[in-house]
Design a protein around this motif. Structure first.
Motif: not given
Length: 113
Positions: A15-17, A81-82, A84-87
């Motif tokens: 979502k964040g991406m 950012v990516a 963190e979102v993926i993790a």
């Protein structure tokens, strides 16, 4: 076969991406497909322990490693950012399938991003 886990079906992966224009949707879509593929493999093979789960997440992490070139070609990257979102989504998947105790770093240990 698509995942049937209700938590997974209701989750907005990456979502964040998607919310950040820096990340092209068509490449993020590929990342979402990797995570859904991981869910499918978990449902098909039902890992019996963390070691079996980590073997499955290693495959998905390596798929994200390969996706980095597509991000770069689109003028983007798997950056802070990516990552963190993926993790976070790897942790979500582990918890959704009963592995809340999974080590977050171990889930993505094969990453090169």
């Amino acid at each position: 076969m698509p995942p049937v886990n209700q938590r997974v079906l209701g989750h907005a992966f990456l979502k964040g991406m998607y919310e950040d224009a820096y990340f092209p949707d068509h490449v993020v879509d590929r990342g979402r497909a990797i995570l859904l593929g991981l869910c499918e493999r978990i449902e098909a093979g039902r890992p019996q322990d963390l070691a079996a789960l980590y073997a499955l997440t290693e495959v998905a992490t390596r798929e994200f490693n390969a996706l980095e070139a597509e991000f770069e070609a689109a003028g983007s990257a798997i950056e802070t950012v990516a990552r963190e979102v993926i993790a976070e989504d790897f942790r979500f998947v582990a918890a959704a399938y009963g592995f809340a105790e999974a080590d977050a770093e171990e889930l993505i240990a094969a990453r090169d991003w």
